[in-house]
Design a protein around this motif. Sequence first.
Motif, PDB file in Angstrom:
ATOM      1  N   PHE A 652       0.844  -1.190   0.000  1.00  0.00           N
ATOM      2  CA  PHE A 652       0.000   0.000   0.000  1.00  0.00           C
ATOM      3  C   PHE A 652       0.882   1.243   0.000  1.00  0.00           C
ATOM      4  O   PHE A 652       1.791   1.369   0.829  1.00  0.00           O
ATOM      5  CB  PHE A 652      -0.911   0.012   1.231  1.00  0.00           C
ATOM      6  N   GLY A 663      -2.684  -1.105   5.803  1.00  0.00           N
ATOM      7  CA  GLY A 663      -2.112  -2.424   5.553  1.00  0.00           C
ATOM      8  C   GLY A 663      -2.368  -3.383   6.694  1.00  0.00           C
ATOM      9  O   GLY A 663      -2.745  -4.541   6.497  1.00  0.00           O
ATOM     10  N   THR A 674       0.963  -7.609   4.046  1.00  0.00           N
ATOM     11  CA  THR A 674       0.973  -6.255   3.495  1.00  0.00           C
ATOM     12  C   THR A 674       2.133  -5.453   4.059  1.00  0.00           C
ATOM     13  O   THR A 674       2.701  -5.794   5.092  1.00  0.00           O
ATOM     14  CB  THR A 674      -0.336  -5.505   3.831  1.00  0.00           C
ATOM     15  N   THR A 676       3.003  -0.990   4.233  1.00  0.00           N
ATOM     16  CA  THR A 676       2.447   0.322   3.918  1.00  0.00           C
ATOM     17  C   THR A 676       3.546   1.375   3.969  1.00  0.00           C
ATOM     18  O   THR A 676       4.317   1.428   4.931  1.00  0.00           O
ATOM     19  CB  THR A 676       1.332   0.707   4.910  1.00  0.00           C
TER      20      THR A 676
END
Length: 960
Positions: A652, A663, A674, A676
Motif C-alpha cells: 500500500f 495495511g 501487506t 504500507t
Amino acid sequence: MDVKDKMLSIIKTENGKEPFTDAKLGKMLSTTREQITILRKELGIGNSRERRRPHLKKAMERIIAQNGKLNIAELTKKLMESGFDISRHVVEEFFSEVNSSELQVQEEIHVMQDPFSNLVGHDGSLEQSITQSKSAILYPPFGLSTLIIGESGVGKTQFAECMYHFAKQQQIIADNIPFIVFNCADYSDNPQLLLSLLYGYKKGAFTGADNDTEGLVEHADNGILFLDEIHRLPPKGQEILFSILDRGQFRRLGETRDERKVKILFIGATTENLESSLLLSFRRRIPMIISIPSLHERAFVEKVEIIYEFLQQECNRIHVKIFVQSKVIEILTLKRFSGNIGQLKSTIQVVCARAFMKNIGKNQDIISIGYEDILETNSIQHDFILEDINILEIRNYIQDMLFIPFLRNHVNIMKRNQDGESLLPEDFYRQIEKKYYELSKLHIDFSEVEEILWTFIINKFSNLEPKSTSHHKYFSLNELVNIVDKDIIDLVKKVRLLLLNEHMHNDINENIFIYLAIHLNETIKRVRLKQQIININLAKIKKDFIKEYEIAIQVAAWLQELKKVEIPEDEIGFIAMYVKAALQKKLPQNRVGVIVVSHGRIATEIINVVRALLNVNFPIAIDMPLDESPSVVYEKIIGISRIVDEERGILFLVDMGSLVGIGKMVTDKLGIPTQTLDRVDLLTVIEAVRKASIPENNLMQIYSSLVKTRYNYPLLSIEETSKPIALIALCLTGEGTAQNIRQAIERKYANVTVFQMGIMDERLKEKIKELQEKYKVLAIIGTINPEIEGMNFVVYEPYLLDSGIKEFDIFLNAERTNAWVDFPTEDLLVFESDMSSQKELIDVMCLLLINKGYVKKEFLESVVQREEMSPTFLKGGIAVPHGDSHVVMKSAIVVAKLKEPIQWGRGYVNVVCLPAFKINDKKIVKSLLKPFLNLGFIEKWKEVRDMNQFKEMLYEKMKE
C-alpha cells in the motif's frame, strides 16, 4: 412465498426438454444467477443439463427402439424433431458420460471416426502431415519413431494425441494403454530429476532414492510415449534412448547389470532447429520428421474456422449467446500471432472475458463483441503485423456471427493445452461474476468496478503484451527522455538488440526495457553518491541464472564505459534479474499487488501517469473523497484487496493520516501479507511498480528498497581488520527501541557484540570512536541517523529489521571471504603427486574445480589456450596458470605440489597454483600473489613434506 419456494414452483412446471438455466431463473425471480446456484445446491437440485438428462436418455431409448441402428447425426436430428434444442456435440458428450448399463444401445450407434478429422486443416494444410503420421503408426511391426517440429503454439501436442487415438483405432496398441506425455522443459533445470522420472531409478542411485522406482518409459510399455520439447532432454538422456530405439532395452539410473525390455513407439516434439539442439546420433534414429505449419502459413479459411471454433467454445463455457461483428473476425484473421494457435485462443478468451464483464448486471440475453471491444485488448491495440492476405477476399468470406451454446458443431481443435499456452480455468467467468457482485456492494461507481475487473482479467493474460514486432515500445522508451539520460536509453536499446539478435530471443517482454532504463539511471546516481549497492540474492542469481548473469556482465561493461564508473558485482546481479524477466517465455509468476490510496483524486492521477509511462495494468488507485466516511473507504479497500491479492502480498502506498494503518487492517481481516509506505509521490509509485513487475522480487524486498531509497543512507565499504565485530542499536534514549533491536540481532548472531546507545547522549560520537578502537563496528541500526562520517547506517522500521539483518549477513560473509580460511581447502590440494606432464596436471586441477561447482567446463579450455600463448612460469620453480573469469561461478584456488619437477614452458616447476577468480575479486588476487612473489618463502615452502604444514604455511603468509 420466498425466493426458494418460487424457484421450486417454477422448476416443477418447466419443460423437461428445455429446463431453465440459472441465469434465466435469476431474471425470472429478479435475483442473481449466483444466488440461484446457491439455493439450488442447498435444495440438492441439479443444473439445467442434469435435470434434462433423464428426459434425454428416455427419448434416445425410444427413438432407437423405433428406428433401429442410427448414427450420431441421424439421432441428433430425431431428437431435435421431438422438441429438444440440442446439438450433435451434446449427444456425443452424453454418450461419453453414461455407461453401457445405462444405455444398452451405445455400441449400436457408435460410428468409427478418423481421429484426425477433428483437426482444422485435416484436408488442407495438415493433409501431408497426417499422411506421414498414419504411415509412421502403421509401419510394421510397431510403427516408426516420429519427431514433430513446429513453432510454439501450432498444436504439436494435439497432433500427437491424434496419432495415439489413431493407433488405438487401428489396434496397433490396446484400448487400455494410456497416452504418456512428458514435457522435458519442466525439469530441464534438474537433469537428474528429469532422467529419474523418465527412466526410473534403482534404490540408492542418489540421495533420496529410497526404493526401486519405475519411470515413464516402463509405464508406456506397449504404447506411445510423447516427449514434448525433446530438445531439452540432456545428452545423457538422448543416449539412453539410443538403446531403446535400437534394441528396445534400457537400464534405470543406478543399474549396471541386467537390461529391461520395453516395446515403445516414441513421438517427440520440438520448436528448435534439429541440427543444433539434438545429437546427430539421436537424429539418425528418428526416421519420420513431421512439420506442423505455423498459423500464418495456413490458409485464411482455416484460420477463420479456428476462430469460429474458439468463439463457440467460449459461448459453451459461459452458456450465453455471443454475437460477434465481422470486423472482429477480420482483425483476428489479419493479425499475425507470434504464439500461433495458443496466443490466438488466449486473445479470444480475453476479448470474451471483457465482453462478459461489461454485460454483467444488464438484462440482455446476448453478449455483443464489437470493433471497440477488440481494440481495447492489449495484444491488439498497438501496431501489429498484417498477414499477407487479400482483405476483400476475407470480407467476402466472413460475416457477423451469432454463437449459441452447444448448437454449432465446429471442430474441437483445442481439447488440450497448446504447447504451454495457458487455458482459462473452467470457472473463470464465474470468478468475474463473483468479483463483480463483491465490488457492487462497496458503493463504487460502475466505471471503477469495470476498471478493477479489467485489471483482474489482464493479470490472467499477461502473456498478451505486445511483442517485439511493435514499434510502440521504442516510442515508450524515447518518452523516458525527461526522466532518464538519453545515452542510457540508447544503451538499453542496444541491450534489446543483443537479446533479439545474438541470443535469438524473438519473443521477449518489451516492458522490461522501460524498467531497466529507469533502474540503470538510478544506479548511476547511487554509484556516484558512493552508496554501496547490496543484492542479498546475488549467490542465488549467479547459480540459477548463469546465462542471464553472463549477459549482465556485458551490459555492466557497456555501462562502465559509458558513464566512467565502476559497476559493482551486486548491481550486475540486479541487471541479470531484468535480463531474466525480458527472456521469460513462460507466464510470469504471480506478482506483488500495488495499491495507491490517497485523499482527493491524487491516487487516480498518479496511476494514470504510471500506467501510461510503464505500459502496465496491475497497479490500482483508490481515491478517498474528503467528504466520504473513512469506514466506507476501508470497506472498499478490503473488497478490492481480496481481488487484487495474487498470494504474494500487497504493497500500500498512501499519502497521510489514518491511511497509514490500512495495511495492518487488511492483514488482520484477510490474512494477506501487506506493507504500507506513507508520504507517497509519483517517483515512489514508479519505483514500486517497476520492482513489482519482476517476479523474483518479494513484498519485503520491494518495501525495503523503497525505504532505503527514501532515507538515502550510505552503505560504505568495510575495511579489513582483525578486531572483533560489533553493531550499535540506536534510538532517542538508548532504551526501548534500541533494546528491541539489540535482542533481535543477538538472537541471530551469537558472536556479534551489540551496544545500545541514545541520540540524546552528548558523548555519542566520542563513545562510538572509543568502540571503534576495540571493535570493527559494521553499522548502526536505529530510528535516527547520527550522520557519523565513515559509519554505515541502516534505518529501523517495525517491518524492516529482517531485511537489515540480511544486509549484515552480506557484511559477515564478506569478512569470512577476505579471511582466506577456505583457500585452498583440502579437497582442492594435490600434494606429493607423481604426475609427469603439464597437460595432465592442468586437466586434474581443472577437473577438481569443475566437479565441485566452482567453474564451468569452458574454464579448462581457457586455461589451456592461455598456457599455449604464454606459459605462466615464475621464478623459484612456481607456475600460476589461470583461466577466463567469465566462466567462474565461485572463487577458488587449487594448489599442487609434485614429487618431481615437470617441464613448464621455459623451466621446471614442482609447485603449481591454479586460481579461479570472479571478475570483481581484486582483493583476493592481491592477497594470493603475495606468497608467490616472496622467493625466500617459496624455497622454504617447497621443502615441506607434511600436507598440513604445507597448507598452514600458505594460510599464514596470505594473512600477512
